[in-house]
Design an enzyme around this catalytic site. Structure first.
Site, PDB file in Angstrom:
ATOM      1  N   SER A   1      -1.009 -12.110  -5.375  1.00  0.00           N
ATOM      2  CA  SER A   1      -1.959 -13.135  -4.941  1.00  0.00           C
ATOM      3  C   SER A   1      -3.414 -12.705  -4.979  1.00  0.00           C
ATOM      4  O   SER A   1      -4.320 -13.526  -4.892  1.00  0.00           O
ATOM      5  CB  SER A   1      -1.635 -13.572  -3.515  1.00  0.00           C
ATOM      6  OG  SER A   1      -1.935 -12.518  -2.609  1.00  0.00           O
ATOM      7  N   GLY A   2      -3.656 -11.404  -5.082  1.00  0.00           N
ATOM      8  CA  GLY A   2      -5.021 -10.896  -4.984  1.00  0.00           C
ATOM      9  C   GLY A   2      -5.377 -10.432  -3.595  1.00  0.00           C
ATOM     10  O   GLY A   2      -6.419  -9.807  -3.383  1.00  0.00           O
ATOM     11  N   GLY A   3      -4.513 -10.715  -2.624  1.00  0.00           N
ATOM     12  CA  GLY A   3      -4.800 -10.340  -1.244  1.00  0.00           C
ATOM     13  C   GLY A   3      -5.030  -8.859  -1.057  1.00  0.00           C
ATOM     14  O   GLY A   3      -6.020  -8.441  -0.443  1.00  0.00           O
ATOM     15  N   PHE A   4      -4.155  -8.039  -1.615  1.00  0.00           N
ATOM     16  CA  PHE A   4      -4.281  -6.591  -1.432  1.00  0.00           C
ATOM     17  C   PHE A   4      -5.582  -6.083  -2.054  1.00  0.00           C
ATOM     18  O   PHE A   4      -6.287  -5.255  -1.465  1.00  0.00           O
ATOM     19  CB  PHE A   4      -3.090  -5.862  -2.049  1.00  0.00           C
ATOM     20  CG  PHE A   4      -3.163  -4.366  -1.892  1.00  0.00           C
ATOM     21  CD1 PHE A   4      -2.832  -3.763  -0.691  1.00  0.00           C
ATOM     22  CD2 PHE A   4      -3.591  -3.559  -2.935  1.00  0.00           C
ATOM     23  CE1 PHE A   4      -2.915  -2.388  -0.533  1.00  0.00           C
ATOM     24  CE2 PHE A   4      -3.693  -2.178  -2.790  1.00  0.00           C
ATOM     25  CZ  PHE A   4      -3.347  -1.596  -1.590  1.00  0.00           C
TER      26      PHE A   4
ATOM     27  N   ASP B   1      -2.319 -13.356   1.566  1.00  0.00           N
ATOM     28  CA  ASP B   1      -2.138 -12.780   2.898  1.00  0.00           C
ATOM     29  C   ASP B   1      -3.207 -11.746   3.162  1.00  0.00           C
ATOM     30  O   ASP B   1      -3.948 -11.360   2.257  1.00  0.00           O
ATOM     31  CB  ASP B   1      -0.752 -12.128   3.013  1.00  0.00           C
ATOM     32  CG  ASP B   1      -0.619 -10.896   2.113  1.00  0.00           C
ATOM     33  OD1 ASP B   1      -1.221 -10.906   1.016  1.00  0.00           O
ATOM     34  OD2 ASP B   1       0.076  -9.943   2.494  1.00  0.00           O
TER      35      ASP B   1
ATOM     36  N   GLN C   1       4.188  -9.232   7.190  1.00  0.00           N
ATOM     37  CA  GLN C   1       3.249  -8.170   7.563  1.00  0.00           C
ATOM     38  C   GLN C   1       3.509  -7.760   9.017  1.00  0.00           C
ATOM     39  O   GLN C   1       4.342  -8.341   9.683  1.00  0.00           O
ATOM     40  CB  GLN C   1       1.803  -8.655   7.385  1.00  0.00           C
ATOM     41  CG  GLN C   1       1.366  -8.885   5.953  1.00  0.00           C
ATOM     42  CD  GLN C   1       1.139  -7.596   5.169  1.00  0.00           C
ATOM     43  OE1 GLN C   1       1.298  -6.478   5.682  1.00  0.00           O
ATOM     44  NE2 GLN C   1       0.769  -7.750   3.906  1.00  0.00           N
TER      45      GLN C   1
ATOM     46  N   GLY D   1       2.308  -4.467   3.043  1.00  0.00           N
ATOM     47  CA  GLY D   1       1.609  -3.602   3.984  1.00  0.00           C
ATOM     48  C   GLY D   1       2.301  -2.288   4.259  1.00  0.00           C
ATOM     49  O   GLY D   1       2.050  -1.656   5.289  1.00  0.00           O
TER      50      GLY D   1
ATOM     51  N   ASP E   1       7.900  -3.047  -7.278  1.00  0.00           N
ATOM     52  CA  ASP E   1       6.867  -2.793  -8.282  1.00  0.00           C
ATOM     53  C   ASP E   1       6.069  -1.595  -7.835  1.00  0.00           C
ATOM     54  O   ASP E   1       5.967  -1.308  -6.636  1.00  0.00           O
ATOM     55  CB  ASP E   1       5.927  -4.001  -8.436  1.00  0.00           C
ATOM     56  CG  ASP E   1       4.861  -4.026  -7.345  1.00  0.00           C
ATOM     57  OD1 ASP E   1       3.725  -3.611  -7.622  1.00  0.00           O
ATOM     58  OD2 ASP E   1       5.173  -4.433  -6.205  1.00  0.00           O
TER      59      ASP E   1
ATOM     60  N   CYS F   1      14.934   6.361 -24.705  1.00  0.00           N
ATOM     61  CA  CYS F   1      13.619   5.722 -24.755  1.00  0.00           C
ATOM     62  C   CYS F   1      12.934   6.075 -26.075  1.00  0.00           C
ATOM     63  O   CYS F   1      13.354   7.005 -26.772  1.00  0.00           O
ATOM     64  CB  CYS F   1      12.767   6.170 -23.562  1.00  0.00           C
ATOM     65  SG  CYS F   1      11.994   7.788 -23.770  1.00  0.00           S
TER      66      CYS F   1
END
Length: 378
Positions: free
Chosen positions: A90-93, A143, A194, A221, A271, A311
């Protein structure tokens, strides 16, 4: 729709059906912050190394290139030529990491771009609008990510605001998905739990957001300053209060060991930038722990990074050659290490799914963790 196929203890084996394909869980999402994996990794490469989900970031794509331009291309999938699921953070962090450049208010956050210093406002509605323009498969709610070790009063106020923001995200997502010109009318919304490392705040927040009937739930968080033991404890107390019949996502985590422990606690989405970041610095993962490819002892070593690995790096190249590339500052060295690490993570997730399917996750986890300690003890 999420199917819970099997449980082995608390470990979940699931399947999330989306408009861009089915995600087999547990899954590791390969982090491509600005619609590309750092290390010169293409979308064809991602398929070669068994990537199921690519993760991009709302804030970074908004401030550089711009979500409106990407929408003109038909959304992020067409822009980066990737036909499998994409999750957008979302960009929140990122906004909250700009501590000296931001001001938090009830309506959202006022901050300065780290690129050019221009003033930007982002709230729940703006984050949803940007993610809708990108057309990602899964959008994350906006958030606040408070410092894990912040005081109780600050964390409680922050969590309460995050809940109010989540309600606004849900309303705006429903509105956007109903519009004629929306890139992806089937965009899913994940909410974020959170509460720092305070048990009762985490539990109460998990219960509250669970009642909102979202498409998935993340635990945010964590891995921001607390110990691994504290992180595992928070998962132990929080995850049981999130819906078992929805995906559970542990954001920004982590090491292979972290993932094995979190799967054992009911988490099925992950992730982390570790595999690509470490790869760019010549640190590679193996079943016997991490190797530093700059080490002189690999100078004449004809073996691949990891025996038995299929790989792109291990199929063709020796440790000696990869070390040579890194020492010579050739981009190919960095690229091969990143490809190996991402393949290692994706392959480990396949093994985890197979172990849960077979009902032997505990044995698998024990063997894997013991293996990781071998190089650490040398």
């Amino acid at each position: 729709m999420y199917e819970l196929l099997k449980k082995d203890g608390k470990a979940k084996r699931g399947r999330l059906h989306t408009v861009h394909g089915t995600i087999e869980t547990p899954v590791f999402m390969n982090v491509g912050t600005v619609a590309a994996i750092k290390g010169a990794v293409s979308t064809d490469d991602l398929k070669d190394i068994h990537c199921q989900v690519q993760l991009s970031n709302t804030y970074h794509l908004h401030v550089r290139t711009g979500d409106k331009l990407i929408k003109e291309f038909g959304g992020l999938h067409k822009f980066m030529v990737w036909d499998r699921p994409i999750l957008t953070d979302s960009g929140g962090f990122q906004v909250f990491s700009l501590a000296g450049l931001r001001k938090i208010k009830e309506e959202g956050v006022y901050f300065q771009s780290h690129i050019d210093g221009r003033k930007i406002f982002m709230g729940p509605e703006e984050s949803m609008q940007i993610q809708s323009n990108l057309g990602s498969t899964i959008a994350m709610a906006f958030d606040e990510c408070p410092p894990a070790l912040a005081d109780r009063e600050y964390i409680q106020k922050s969590v309460d605001r995050t809940t109010r923001w989540l309600e606004r995200c849900k309303v705006e997502m429903d509105r956007l998905n109903s519009l004629d010109d929306t890139v992806n009318k089937h965009q899913l919304l994940f909410g974020i739990n959170q509460g720092g490392v305070i048990d009762d705040i985490r539990i109460e927040h998990a219960k509250t957001i669970s009642e909102m009937d979202l498409d998935g739930y993340a635990v945010g968080g964590l891995a921001v300053g607390e110990s691994h033991e504290e992180m595992y404890h928070i998962l132990d107390v929080t995850v049981p209060h999130l819906p078992e019949d929805k995906p559970t996502y542990l954001m920004g985590v982590g090491t292979p060991e972290n993932i094995l422990e979190a799967v054992d606690r009911g988490v099925d989405f992950f992730d982390c930038v570790y595999p690509s970041r470490n790869g760019r610095h010549g640190h590679v993962y193996t079943d016997e722990g991490k190797l530093n490819m700059f080490n002189k002892k690999w100078e004449m070593d004809p073996r691949p990074i990891m025996e038995g690995c299929d790989c792109p790096a291990c199929r063709s190249y020796s440790r000696a050659y990869i070390r040579h590339l890194l020492k010579a500052k050739e981009m190919l060295g960095m690229r091969l290490c990143v490809l190996h690490n991402l393949h290692f993570y994706n392959k480990m997730m396949e093994e985890i799914r197979e172990a849960i399917d077979a009902g032997c996750y505990q044995e698998y986890k024990k063997k894997k963790l013991e293996g990781f300690q071998k190089n650490n003890k040398k």
